[in-house]
Design an enzyme around this catalytic site. Structure first.
Site, PDB file in Angstrom:
ATOM      1  N   ASP A  46      -8.645   3.821 -10.812  1.00  0.00           N
ATOM      2  CA  ASP A  46      -7.371   4.317 -10.285  1.00  0.00           C
ATOM      3  C   ASP A  46      -6.955   3.524  -9.054  1.00  0.00           C
ATOM      4  O   ASP A  46      -5.783   3.258  -8.845  1.00  0.00           O
ATOM      5  CB  ASP A  46      -7.504   5.792  -9.862  1.00  0.00           C
ATOM      6  CG  ASP A  46      -7.701   6.690 -11.063  1.00  0.00           C
ATOM      7  OD1 ASP A  46      -7.795   6.155 -12.190  1.00  0.00           O
ATOM      8  OD2 ASP A  46      -7.775   7.909 -10.863  1.00  0.00           O
ATOM      9  N   SER A  90       6.520  13.189 -13.017  1.00  0.00           N
ATOM     10  CA  SER A  90       5.401  12.570 -12.327  1.00  0.00           C
ATOM     11  C   SER A  90       5.635  12.746 -10.820  1.00  0.00           C
ATOM     12  O   SER A  90       6.692  13.224 -10.417  1.00  0.00           O
ATOM     13  CB  SER A  90       5.403  11.105 -12.733  1.00  0.00           C
ATOM     14  OG  SER A  90       4.354  10.433 -12.170  1.00  0.00           O
ATOM     15  N   ILE A  91       4.667  12.385 -10.003  1.00  0.00           N
ATOM     16  CA  ILE A  91       4.852  12.541  -8.560  1.00  0.00           C
ATOM     17  C   ILE A  91       4.949  11.163  -7.904  1.00  0.00           C
ATOM     18  O   ILE A  91       4.108  10.298  -8.134  1.00  0.00           O
ATOM     19  CB  ILE A  91       3.680  13.324  -7.923  1.00  0.00           C
ATOM     20  CG1 ILE A  91       3.488  14.659  -8.644  1.00  0.00           C
ATOM     21  CG2 ILE A  91       3.937  13.558  -6.434  1.00  0.00           C
ATOM     22  CD1 ILE A  91       2.365  15.506  -8.073  1.00  0.00           C
ATOM     23  N   LYS A 128      -4.289  16.696  -4.929  1.00  0.00           N
ATOM     24  CA  LYS A 128      -3.687  16.147  -6.148  1.00  0.00           C
ATOM     25  C   LYS A 128      -4.788  15.974  -7.195  1.00  0.00           C
ATOM     26  O   LYS A 128      -5.659  15.132  -7.055  1.00  0.00           O
ATOM     27  CB  LYS A 128      -3.035  14.793  -5.860  1.00  0.00           C
ATOM     28  CG  LYS A 128      -2.343  14.216  -7.074  1.00  0.00           C
ATOM     29  CD  LYS A 128      -1.618  12.922  -6.723  1.00  0.00           C
ATOM     30  CE  LYS A 128      -0.813  12.424  -7.915  1.00  0.00           C
ATOM     31  NZ  LYS A 128      -1.656  12.108  -9.075  1.00  0.00           N
ATOM     32  N   GLU A 175      -3.263  21.321 -14.446  1.00  0.00           N
ATOM     33  CA  GLU A 175      -4.063  20.239 -15.025  1.00  0.00           C
ATOM     34  C   GLU A 175      -5.359  20.780 -15.604  1.00  0.00           C
ATOM     35  O   GLU A 175      -5.936  21.744 -15.086  1.00  0.00           O
ATOM     36  CB  GLU A 175      -4.419  19.195 -13.949  1.00  0.00           C
ATOM     37  CG  GLU A 175      -3.207  18.598 -13.286  1.00  0.00           C
ATOM     38  CD  GLU A 175      -3.238  17.071 -13.206  1.00  0.00           C
ATOM     39  OE1 GLU A 175      -4.263  16.458 -13.577  1.00  0.00           O
ATOM     40  OE2 GLU A 175      -2.219  16.509 -12.769  1.00  0.00           O
ATOM     41  N   LYS A 287      -1.717   8.727  -1.117  1.00  0.00           N
ATOM     42  CA  LYS A 287      -2.978   8.132  -1.553  1.00  0.00           C
ATOM     43  C   LYS A 287      -3.409   7.119  -0.512  1.00  0.00           C
ATOM     44  O   LYS A 287      -2.586   6.372   0.000  1.00  0.00           O
ATOM     45  CB  LYS A 287      -2.796   7.421  -2.892  1.00  0.00           C
ATOM     46  CG  LYS A 287      -2.536   8.340  -4.043  1.00  0.00           C
ATOM     47  CD  LYS A 287      -2.630   7.558  -5.322  1.00  0.00           C
ATOM     48  CE  LYS A 287      -2.705   8.513  -6.515  1.00  0.00           C
ATOM     49  NZ  LYS A 287      -3.199   7.829  -7.710  1.00  0.00           N
ATOM     50  N   CYS A 378      -9.221 -37.557  -1.627  1.00  0.00           N
ATOM     51  CA  CYS A 378      -8.865 -38.991  -1.638  1.00  0.00           C
ATOM     52  C   CYS A 378      -8.899 -39.635  -0.251  1.00  0.00           C
ATOM     53  O   CYS A 378      -8.552 -40.804  -0.097  1.00  0.00           O
ATOM     54  CB  CYS A 378      -7.497 -39.177  -2.276  1.00  0.00           C
ATOM     55  SG  CYS A 378      -6.154 -38.494  -1.292  1.00  0.00           S
ATOM     56  N   CYS A 397      -4.099 -38.935  -5.874  1.00  0.00           N
ATOM     57  CA  CYS A 397      -5.149 -38.035  -5.378  1.00  0.00           C
ATOM     58  C   CYS A 397      -5.808 -37.318  -6.560  1.00  0.00           C
ATOM     59  O   CYS A 397      -5.144 -36.569  -7.280  1.00  0.00           O
ATOM     60  CB  CYS A 397      -4.545 -37.015  -4.408  1.00  0.00           C
ATOM     61  SG  CYS A 397      -5.734 -35.812  -3.816  1.00  0.00           S
TER      62      CYS A 397
HETATM   63 ZN   LIG Z   1      -5.712 -36.262  -1.614  1.00  0.00          ZN
END
Ligand SMILES: [Zn+2]
Length: 633
Positions: A46, A90-91, A128, A175, A287, A378, A397
């Site tokens: 989560d 939803s919240i 929650k 729930e 949260k 390089c 390079c």
């Molecule tokens: Zn380089």
């Protein structure tokens, strides 16, 4: 959903940098993660979902439908959806105290509109619950579904599920949860996560002994929100005691919880402030992300990117952050190294993140900054360009050449097995261009020193990358021209087809909506530079999906954009019209459901066969109404 399981796994295992995902892939991943979570088989924690992936998507695609609508529920429920007695939304979430304060400001503003004194605003704080949301009207128990229509899961009460506090049926939303201590003690050996257990309790046709026992022992319960313990007070009480309230509420119940819900209790204010399609505005969930750490720096390694920018990588004393061992962290540029004193012996602050290598937040204890003079690849003398340290040897390079090749294969994203080590080895054998790599056969790879198996695989992957269809804008973006990320490439190809872009002058490019003069100049120069290599590669007949430039289109951020959809059942609009409309906005219509289908849209009396197939392939099902509102045209 059209995101290969290998990509999903790479994201989960943090083998892909979040930054390297396209908006589309990130959105798909969030949808898959959410669906799996609701199905009872979460694929990521989560915390990762809340603090990494979702915020990243929100930053890039603020209007994505994940933020506007409740997603259709996943597999395992009856296809017949019934109207909920009340909408179940939803919240909305706040991840900082500052966001809570913003919410309070909105409350104050609205309360002024109804002449409610700010002092009279009452707020209630409850834990929650991280369970399975359902609605109990006293007769039936419904899943939340899409917020308006859910599935009947009254069977859980027939199975003896008790209600929290032994209270009555019919208390509305709540729930299904399982007691935390019980789960850890008796269930964690058999179920990876409480959600797996909840899913079994709700979905399985018949329950095994163990689950029955959990029910009779009242370790699994339906908790109506109205039964939850709470703290309450006015705004001042909340703002003055915020941290204490959070700490206290988080410890109130023996269930998995993932935050604190704050909600207004004044009825008039609730009515006035109302809701949008996804959230009630009178409540918010807080949260907290606590995974920060102080880390000691062992040293700084300069890393050369494909454009010549040098990225400072801090080597760290290994620490475990949110379950992952971290030994390196990057800083955005050398300006930070210089300004904040990053070097051997410094102490930095790290926050968990979706990156393979996390970013440094700030330097807590500075030392003498460790800044290189020469390019580590390089040995060219490095120069500053504002905050960036640059190797200007772009053509020769080695590190830049290798990084460019690596970028090409990464952006194509239809191949596996090509990593930095492979390209290094190829480079040492005079393979300095992507087009040269596509010329190689199995024997050539073997001669370079790759094993038999690896050589065969690399050739297979090259073939695969040519055969698997990719969008033409992705192919163009893979060349890594400055200011030509996937978004700009798509924009360009919406206006001009791929075979014309090399003939465009600066003015024509600048006239494209969204391109300024500086962008146009840089695109023009960049195209000139890649032209030869582009045509060399084009000869390999990559399977390119041509961007359609003339048709009315969905916003490319729209969740339905480019998706493959199957219709079934009787709809309000005739099928022909629906098909025509869908095609006109770049939705692809398939006749039958298969593993490549993205969504099944159902009307009245849908084909059972199609619905069953959609469930089998875990393809989200949406109603005609959902579909139309998602199109958002
Ligand atoms: Zn380089």
């Amino acid at each position: 959903m059209e995101l290969s399981s290998s990509i999903v796994n790479k994201i989960i295992n943090k083998q892909i940098n979040l930054d390297d995902l396209t908006n589309d892939d990130l959105a798909k991943f969030c949808q898959i993660a959410n669906l799996k979570y609701r199905d009872g088989n979460p694929i990521i924690s989560d915390e990762d979902y809340d603090f990494i992936y979702l915020p990243a998507l929100k930053k890039r695609v603020p209007d994505h439908f994940l933020f506007k609508y409740i997603e259709p529920e996943g597999a395992g429920f009856s296809k017949e959806k019934i109207l909920l007695p009340d909408v179940m939304l939803s919240i909305d979430k706040a991840y900082s105290f500052a966001q809570i304060l913003k919410w309070i400001e909105r409350l104050k503003k609205t309360s002024s509109e109804i002449n409610l004194n700010h002092k009279d605003i009452q707020i209630k704080a409850t834990p929650k619950l991280d369970g399975f949301a359902a609605f109990d009207d006293g007769n039936r128990l419904y899943t939340r579904g899409d917020g308006k229509k859910g599935s009947d899961i009254s069977r859980v009460f027939d199975r003896g599920l008790n209600i929290y506090n032994d209270s009555a049926r019919g208390q509305g939303p709540g729930e299904i949860v399982v007691k935390k201590t019980y789960f850890e003690k008796y269930l964690s050996d058999n179920f990876e996560h409480p959600r797996n257990f909840q899913a079994s309790l709700i979905k399985e046709k018949s329950l095994n002994k163990q689950i029955k026992k959990v029910i009779t022992e009242k370790a699994a319960l339906f908790v109506p929100f109205s039964q939850l313990p709470f703290l309450s007070g006015d705004i001042q009480y909340l703002t003055n005691n915020f941290e204490n309230i959070v700490t206290e509420v988080l410890a109130m119940v023996d269930f998995d919880i993932d935050g604190v819900v704050f909600e207004v209790t004044n009825k008039d204010l609730k009515n006035k402030i109302g809701s949008n399609r996804k959230f009630h505005r009178w409540q918010i969930a807080f949260k907290e992300n606590k995974s920060k750490a102080k880390v000691n720096v062992i040293g700084i390694t300069p890393q050369v990117g494909r454009t010549g920018k040098i990225t400072p990588v801090a080597e760290l004393e290994p620490i475990i952050l949110s379950g992952a061992k971290i030994e390196r962290a990057t800083s955005h540029h050398y300006g930070m190294v210089k300004n904040q004193g990053l070097g051997k012996g410094s102490v930095i602050e790290l926050t968990r993140s979706g990156l393979v290598i996390p970013k440094i937040n700030k330097v807590l204890k500075p030392v003498l900054a460790d800044i290189p003079k020469l390019c580590p690849s390089c040995q060219t003398i490095l120069v500053w360009d504002s905050d960036f340290l640059i190797c200007t040897n772009h053509k020769k390079c080695p590190a830049q050449i290798i990084a460019k090749i690596e970028y090409f294969f990464k952006v194509l994203a239809n191949n596996d097995g090509f990593g930095n080590a492979t390209f290094k080895k190829l480079y040492e054998n005079n393979i300095h261009k992507v087009s040269q790599i596509y010329e190689l056969n199995e024997n050539d790879f073997k001669k370079i020193g790759f094993g038999d198996k690896t050589s065969a695989n690399l050739v297979n992957q090259l073939e695969r990358s040519k055969k698997e269809q990719i969008e033409d804008w992705r192919f163009l973006a893979a060349f890594g021209i400055t200011r030509m990320g996937t978004g700009n490439c798509e924009n360009l190809l919406k206006t001009y087809p791929l075979d014309q872009i090399f003939d465009l002058d600066i003015e024509k490019i600048a006239n494209i909506e969204g391109f300024a003069m500086i962008t146009a100049q840089s695109i023009f120069d960049g195209l000139k530079q890649i032209k030869d290599e582009f045509y060399l590669l084009k000869k390999y007949n990559f399977n390119l999906e041509i961007t359609d430039s003339n048709k009315q289109k969905l916003d490319s951020n729209n969740a339905l954009f480019g998706k493959k959809i199957v219709f079934t059942g009787k709809m309000n609009i005739t099928r022909n019209e629906m098909k025509k409309q869908a095609k006109s906005v770049s939705i692809k219509i398939l006749d039958n459901v298969n593993s490549k289908t993205d969504f099944l849209v159902v009307g009245d009396k849908p084909s059972q066969n199609k619905v069953a197939k959609a469930k089998k392939y875990k393809i989200p099902i949406m109603t005609e109404q959902n579909y139309l509102s998602n199109m958002n045209l």
